[in-house]
Design an enzyme around this catalytic site. Structure first.
Site, mmCIF file in Angstrom:
data_model
loop_
_atom_site.group_PDB
_atom_site.id
_atom_site.type_symbol
_atom_site.label_atom_id
_atom_site.label_comp_id
_atom_site.label_asym_id
_atom_site.label_seq_id
_atom_site.Cartn_x
_atom_site.Cartn_y
_atom_site.Cartn_z
ATOM 1 N N ALA A 82 -45.895 7.491 -18.872
ATOM 2 C CA ALA A 82 -46.882 8.577 -18.782
ATOM 3 C C ALA A 82 -46.256 9.889 -19.233
ATOM 4 O O ALA A 82 -45.217 10.295 -18.720
ATOM 5 C CB ALA A 82 -47.394 8.709 -17.352
ATOM 6 N N GLU A 127 -35.906 12.361 -29.802
ATOM 7 C CA GLU A 127 -36.072 13.789 -30.107
ATOM 8 C C GLU A 127 -35.225 14.670 -29.194
ATOM 9 O O GLU A 127 -35.023 15.849 -29.481
ATOM 10 C CB GLU A 127 -37.558 14.183 -30.044
ATOM 11 N N LYS A 157 -38.932 16.272 -22.348
ATOM 12 C CA LYS A 157 -38.433 14.896 -22.236
ATOM 13 C C LYS A 157 -36.934 14.896 -21.895
ATOM 14 O O LYS A 157 -36.470 14.076 -21.114
ATOM 15 C CB LYS A 157 -38.678 14.132 -23.539
ATOM 16 N N ASN A 183 -42.497 5.325 -33.135
ATOM 17 C CA ASN A 183 -43.183 4.029 -33.091
ATOM 18 C C ASN A 183 -44.423 4.043 -33.955
ATOM 19 O O ASN A 183 -45.046 5.087 -34.152
ATOM 20 C CB ASN A 183 -43.664 3.734 -31.668
ATOM 21 N N ARG A 217 -38.300 10.356 -40.613
ATOM 22 C CA ARG A 217 -38.408 9.732 -39.296
ATOM 23 C C ARG A 217 -37.917 8.289 -39.409
ATOM 24 O O ARG A 217 -37.966 7.685 -40.475
ATOM 25 C CB ARG A 217 -39.863 9.764 -38.786
HETATM 26 P P1 NAD Z 1 -49.545 8.452 -25.552
HETATM 27 O O1 NAD Z 1 -49.845 9.912 -25.630
HETATM 28 O O2 NAD Z 1 -50.224 7.515 -26.500
HETATM 29 O O3 NAD Z 1 -49.868 7.908 -24.098
HETATM 30 C C1 NAD Z 1 -49.523 8.620 -22.941
HETATM 31 C C2 NAD Z 1 -50.327 8.042 -21.775
HETATM 32 O O4 NAD Z 1 -49.934 8.742 -20.591
HETATM 33 C C3 NAD Z 1 -51.839 8.224 -21.923
HETATM 34 O O5 NAD Z 1 -52.497 7.020 -21.582
HETATM 35 C C4 NAD Z 1 -52.173 9.320 -20.914
HETATM 36 O O6 NAD Z 1 -53.478 9.202 -20.357
HETATM 37 C C5 NAD Z 1 -51.097 9.101 -19.867
HETATM 38 N N1 NAD Z 1 -50.819 10.331 -19.112
HETATM 39 C C6 NAD Z 1 -50.612 11.579 -19.619
HETATM 40 N N2 NAD Z 1 -50.427 12.448 -18.612
HETATM 41 C C7 NAD Z 1 -50.508 11.730 -17.465
HETATM 42 C C8 NAD Z 1 -50.388 12.067 -16.086
HETATM 43 N N3 NAD Z 1 -50.154 13.340 -15.694
HETATM 44 N N4 NAD Z 1 -50.509 11.083 -15.168
HETATM 45 C C9 NAD Z 1 -50.747 9.798 -15.554
HETATM 46 N N5 NAD Z 1 -50.893 9.430 -16.832
HETATM 47 C C10 NAD Z 1 -50.766 10.384 -17.771
HETATM 48 O O7 NAD Z 1 -47.966 8.335 -25.670
HETATM 49 P P2 NAD Z 1 -47.063 7.176 -26.297
HETATM 50 O O8 NAD Z 1 -46.866 7.457 -27.730
HETATM 51 O O9 NAD Z 1 -47.577 5.881 -25.846
HETATM 52 O O10 NAD Z 1 -45.687 7.485 -25.579
HETATM 53 C C11 NAD Z 1 -45.359 6.866 -24.341
HETATM 54 C C12 NAD Z 1 -43.983 7.332 -23.905
HETATM 55 O O11 NAD Z 1 -43.028 6.980 -24.912
HETATM 56 C C13 NAD Z 1 -43.870 8.851 -23.746
HETATM 57 O O12 NAD Z 1 -43.086 9.105 -22.627
HETATM 58 C C14 NAD Z 1 -43.195 9.308 -25.019
HETATM 59 O O13 NAD Z 1 -42.446 10.469 -24.794
HETATM 60 C C15 NAD Z 1 -42.304 8.121 -25.328
HETATM 61 N N6 NAD Z 1 -41.957 7.916 -26.739
HETATM 62 C C16 NAD Z 1 -42.934 7.850 -27.688
HETATM 63 C C17 NAD Z 1 -42.596 7.606 -29.018
HETATM 64 C C18 NAD Z 1 -43.656 7.478 -30.087
HETATM 65 O O14 NAD Z 1 -43.323 7.331 -31.270
HETATM 66 N N7 NAD Z 1 -44.936 7.492 -29.765
HETATM 67 C C19 NAD Z 1 -41.256 7.437 -29.374
HETATM 68 C C20 NAD Z 1 -40.280 7.513 -28.372
HETATM 69 C C21 NAD Z 1 -40.652 7.738 -27.061
HETATM 70 P P1 TYD Z 2 -45.709 12.818 -35.481
HETATM 71 O O1 TYD Z 2 -46.427 11.529 -35.691
HETATM 72 O O2 TYD Z 2 -46.422 13.943 -34.825
HETATM 73 O O3 TYD Z 2 -44.379 12.436 -34.667
HETATM 74 P P2 TYD Z 2 -43.060 13.357 -34.350
HETATM 75 O O4 TYD Z 2 -43.313 14.754 -34.707
HETATM 76 O O5 TYD Z 2 -42.917 13.182 -32.872
HETATM 77 O O6 TYD Z 2 -41.960 12.737 -35.129
HETATM 78 O O7 TYD Z 2 -45.178 13.332 -36.886
HETATM 79 C C1 TYD Z 2 -44.326 12.535 -37.694
HETATM 80 C C2 TYD Z 2 -43.944 13.338 -38.883
HETATM 81 O O8 TYD Z 2 -45.109 13.547 -39.702
HETATM 82 C C3 TYD Z 2 -43.427 14.732 -38.556
HETATM 83 O O9 TYD Z 2 -42.378 15.073 -39.462
HETATM 84 C C4 TYD Z 2 -44.616 15.642 -38.788
HETATM 85 C C5 TYD Z 2 -45.378 14.946 -39.894
HETATM 86 N N1 TYD Z 2 -46.858 15.119 -39.867
HETATM 87 C C6 TYD Z 2 -47.521 15.556 -41.007
HETATM 88 O O10 TYD Z 2 -46.919 15.813 -42.062
HETATM 89 N N2 TYD Z 2 -48.887 15.691 -40.953
HETATM 90 C C7 TYD Z 2 -49.595 15.416 -39.830
HETATM 91 O O11 TYD Z 2 -50.853 15.601 -39.825
HETATM 92 C C8 TYD Z 2 -48.907 14.947 -38.676
HETATM 93 C C9 TYD Z 2 -49.638 14.620 -37.410
HETATM 94 C C10 TYD Z 2 -47.525 14.791 -38.735
#
Ligand code: NAD
Ligand code: TYD
Length: 339
Positions: A82, A127, A157, A183, A217
């Site tokens: 979350a 990050e 984070k 991801n 990335r």
């Molecule tokens: P996301 O934004 O898709 O999902 C976050 C979820 O958390 C949502 O379902 C939201 O409703 C819930 N949430 C937000 N605030 C909340 C609260 N106060 N109480 C309960 N639930 C709450 O995020 P994600 O991309 O699935 O990322 C999940 C985790 O992985 C995060 O901690 C993020 O920092 C970490 N992470 C993400 C990536 C990525 O590429 N997406 C990479 C590395 C780490």
């Molecule tokens: P993002 O998916 O927001 O992930 P993060 O910033 O956490 O790595 O963005 C990935 C990369 O893509 C980042 O360098 C910003 C760029 N970006 C764009 O160029 N255009 C966009 O509309 C978005 C959302 C991201």
């Protein structure tokens, strides 16, 4: 075994829920999610049919609500996904990132201390290490690379990670942390690069590339990330940090062009827009510790994963429409309207 998964209605959390239900069918999965803008409850439709799955709409900042769930479900393991997760939103409104990502994590760990736990796993991000220069491809993030954050998101984070390690040292809480690279895959909210570009390209809308699109990335298929977390839970040592990544670096513009090609859309849709403030140049994970200690390795090549991902979004345009109606229209206008 009862596993409490927070943020399980979001992108990675929901993929993890499905992985557990499939790979560990004897475990009970308790999902806690506040259902913010980033969640879609329909993502969990199939899980809701599973007798080993239970869902609670609750905010991790709400101590009473979280304690009540612990009293009822007695989780053995907590995996905390979350979070507020989007860098651009953190630049516009940092406060909610501090509240959810730091204070929410503290509330969960306090409940773990109060009721007892075998493991608290914090899902972290690469990050927290800041960025690497584009002209030094020999450099990578290791677990002991200094924390050096750029955005309010990554700072929140990093703060949560430090708090986890403090709870381990001070109270002996059995904590592990994984730090993963970017991801991609099913159920990612279309504010992030890949689903946003797929959604826009599908509708022949401009693709907003920040700056010159040269930022790099390191992309990992979401299921590989989820297997990595499971490996940390089952084989990781408490008090340790594990970097998860697959040595798959790509510049943003390369990703955008791959998506256009897969969808059969013209490159004329690419629109270069004002860069993100404080934009991190390059992320690159060294995952050798997780590989050596946990025997974990990604199995999905990017060329296959991106095809699977695009195909999934094409087949789930109703899901995409649910995410992009309502508040999304306002968000998009504010973020990109005058960019
Ligand atoms: P996301 O934004 O898709 O999902 C976050 C979820 O958390 C949502 O379902 C939201 O409703 C819930 N949430 C937000 N605030 C909340 C609260 N106060 N109480 C309960 N639930 C709450 O995020 P994600 O991309 O699935 O990322 C999940 C985790 O992985 C995060 O901690 C993020 O920092 C970490 N992470 C993400 C990536 C990525 O590429 N997406 C990479 C590395 C780490
Ligand atoms: P993002 O998916 O927001 O992930 P993060 O910033 O956490 O790595 O963005 C990935 C990369 O893509 C980042 O360098 C910003 C760029 N970006 C764009 O160029 N255009 C966009 O509309 C978005 C959302 C991201």
């Amino acid at each position: 075994m009862t596993v409490l998964v927070t943020g399980g209605a979001g992108f990675i959390g929901s993929n993890f829920v499905y992985l557990l239900l499939e790979e560990r069918p004897e475990w009970k999965v308790v999902c806690v999610d506040a259902l913010t803008y980033a969640a879609n409850i329909h993502t969990l439709n199939d899980a809701m049919q599973n007798p080993n799955f239970v869902f609670y709409k609750e905010d991790i900042r709400n101590r009473e609500g979280i304690n009540a769930i612990f009293e009822k479900e007695h989780p053995d393991v907590v995996v905390n996904f979350a979070a507020e997760s989007h860098v651009d939103r953190s630049i516009e409104n940092p406060a909610i990132f501090l509240e959810t990502n730091i204070l929410g994590t503290a509330v969960l760990m306090d409940a773990c201390r109060k009721y007892g736990i075998e493991r608290f796993h914090q899902v972290g991000t690469d990050e927290v290490y800041g960025d690497l220069p584009l002209d030094r491809p020999d450099l990578f993030f290791h677990e002991d690379t200094p924390i050096h954050t750029s955005s309010p998101y990554s700072t929140s984070k990093a703060s949560a990670d430090l708090l986890c390690l403090a709870y381990h040292r001070t109270y002996g809480l059995p904590v592990t942390i994984s730090r993963c690279s970017n991801n991609y895959g099913p159920y990612q909210f279309p504010e992030k690069l890949i689903p946003l570009m797929i959604n826009n390209a599908s509708q022949d809308k401009p693709l907003p590339v920040y700056g010159e699109g040269l930022n790099v990335r390191d992309w990992l298929y979401v299921k590989d990330h989820c297997y990595g977390i499971l490996a940390v839970l089952e084989k990781g040592r408490v008090g340790e940090v594990y970097n998860l990544g697959g040595h798959n670096e790509k510049a943003n513009i390369e990703i955008v062009k791959i998506i256009l090609k897969e969808l059969g859309k013209p490159e004329s849709l690419i629109t270069y827009v004002t860069d993100r403030k404080g934009h991190d140049q390059r992320y690159a994970i060294d995952p050798s510790k997780a590989m050596a200690e946990l025997g974990w390795a990604p199995t999905t090549m990017f060329k296959d994963g991106i095809k699977l991902t695009i195909q999934w979004y094409k087949e789930h345009m109703d899901w995409m429409k649910e995410c992009t109606s309502g508040d999304y229209v306002k968000y998009y206008e504010e973020m990109y309207g005058k960019r």
